[in-house]
Design a protein around this motif. Structure first.
Motif, PDB file in Angstrom:
ATOM      1  N   TYR A 101       0.784  -0.945  -0.118  1.00 12.47           N
ATOM      2  CA  TYR A 101      -0.012  -0.127   0.128  1.00 12.47           C
ATOM      3  C   TYR A 101       0.670   1.211   0.007  1.00 12.47           C
ATOM      4  N   GLU A 129     -16.717   0.245  10.639  1.00 11.73           N
ATOM      5  CA  GLU A 129     -16.261   0.399   9.315  1.00 11.73           C
ATOM      6  C   GLU A 129     -16.372  -0.855   8.535  1.00 11.73           C
ATOM      7  N   ASP A 166     -12.024   0.176   0.659  1.00  9.68           N
ATOM      8  CA  ASP A 166     -12.247   1.286  -0.039  1.00  9.68           C
ATOM      9  C   ASP A 166     -10.539   2.218   0.114  1.00  9.68           C
ATOM     10  N   LEU A 167     -10.061   1.983   1.260  1.00  8.27           N
ATOM     11  CA  LEU A 167      -8.517   2.641   1.442  1.00  8.27           C
ATOM     12  C   LEU A 167      -7.766   2.366   0.234  1.00  8.27           C
ATOM     13  N   GLY A 190      -8.629   1.249  -2.857  1.00 11.63           N
ATOM     14  CA  GLY A 190      -9.054   1.683  -4.253  1.00 11.63           C
ATOM     15  C   GLY A 190      -9.139   3.323  -4.178  1.00 11.63           C
ATOM     16  N   ASP A 191      -9.276   3.934  -3.002  1.00 13.27           N
ATOM     17  CA  ASP A 191      -8.880   5.395  -2.931  1.00 13.27           C
ATOM     18  C   ASP A 191      -7.759   5.472  -3.510  1.00 13.27           C
ATOM     19  N   LYS A 192      -6.565   4.932  -2.750  1.00 14.52           N
ATOM     20  CA  LYS A 192      -5.315   5.281  -3.163  1.00 14.52           C
ATOM     21  C   LYS A 192      -5.202   5.077  -4.557  1.00 14.52           C
ATOM     22  N   LYS A 240      -7.141   5.254  -7.035  1.00  8.88           N
ATOM     23  CA  LYS A 240      -7.936   6.322  -7.829  1.00  8.88           C
ATOM     24  C   LYS A 240      -6.956   7.696  -7.724  1.00  8.88           C
ATOM     25  N   PHE A 241      -6.491   7.891  -6.369  1.00  7.09           N
ATOM     26  CA  PHE A 241      -5.755   9.284  -6.303  1.00  7.09           C
ATOM     27  C   PHE A 241      -4.469   9.119  -7.161  1.00  7.09           C
ATOM     28  N   ARG A 249     -16.435  -1.432  -6.151  1.00  4.10           N
ATOM     29  CA  ARG A 249     -15.565  -1.955  -5.534  1.00  4.10           C
ATOM     30  C   ARG A 249     -16.138  -3.098  -4.835  1.00  4.10           C
TER      31      ARG A 249
END
Length: 155
Positions: A74, A99, A105-106, A108-110, A112-113, A122
């Protein structure tokens, strides 16, 4: 035929079941699938661009953080060349926690960022995947492969 990496971490076996369902479907569709686990055979992030698609599976528990075994990966994503590779994230969790599937999500968000090309869904499962979940996982896998295939045509 696509060259696919399926990378996952599973503690209870639920995410492993999901990974096996995805791999089985993709192999049935005659794609080349390499399966690795974060804890036993991690991958160097520099290798990610060697694949047409990368499926990343992770479980969530307690506070939903990225599992210890996947933390280095990660963190190292920040320095990766993600190229034209399509990424898809999936995992299992437990709705009893505050959560649900936060680690999915973490991840996927990374991605995407960082500008990665991501499958739009997801895929998250509460505990053990059902037969319906397995059927939906196959659709999830097919959608990601279609995105990767369209990128290869555009290149």
């Amino acid at each position: 035929m696509a060259n696919i990496l399926l990378l996952y971490i599973s503690t209870t076996g639920n995410t492993e079941m999901m990974a096996e369902a995805i791999a089985g479907y993709l192999e049935y569709k005659e794609h080349d699938v390499e399966i690795r686990t974060f804890d036993f055979d991690p991958i160097d992030v520099d290798e990610l661009s060697d694949y047409d698609a990368v499926f990343i599976g992770t479980h969530s528990s307690d506070d939903g953080e990225v599992p210890f075994e996947a933390e280095d990966f990660y963190d190292e994503l920040d320095d990766a060349d993600l190229g034209t590779t399509t990424f898809a994230v999936f995992g299992s969790g437990d709705t009893a926690y505050d959560e649900f599937c936060l680690s999915v999500d973490l991840m996927g968000d990374k991605l995407k960022f960082l500008g990665a090309k991501l499958a739009p869904v997801r895929f998250k499962v509460d505990l053990t995947p059902s037969n319906e979940d397995i059927e939906q996982l196959e659709q999830f896998a097919e959608a990601a492969i279609q995105i990767a295939a369209s990128e290869n045509k555009d290149s």
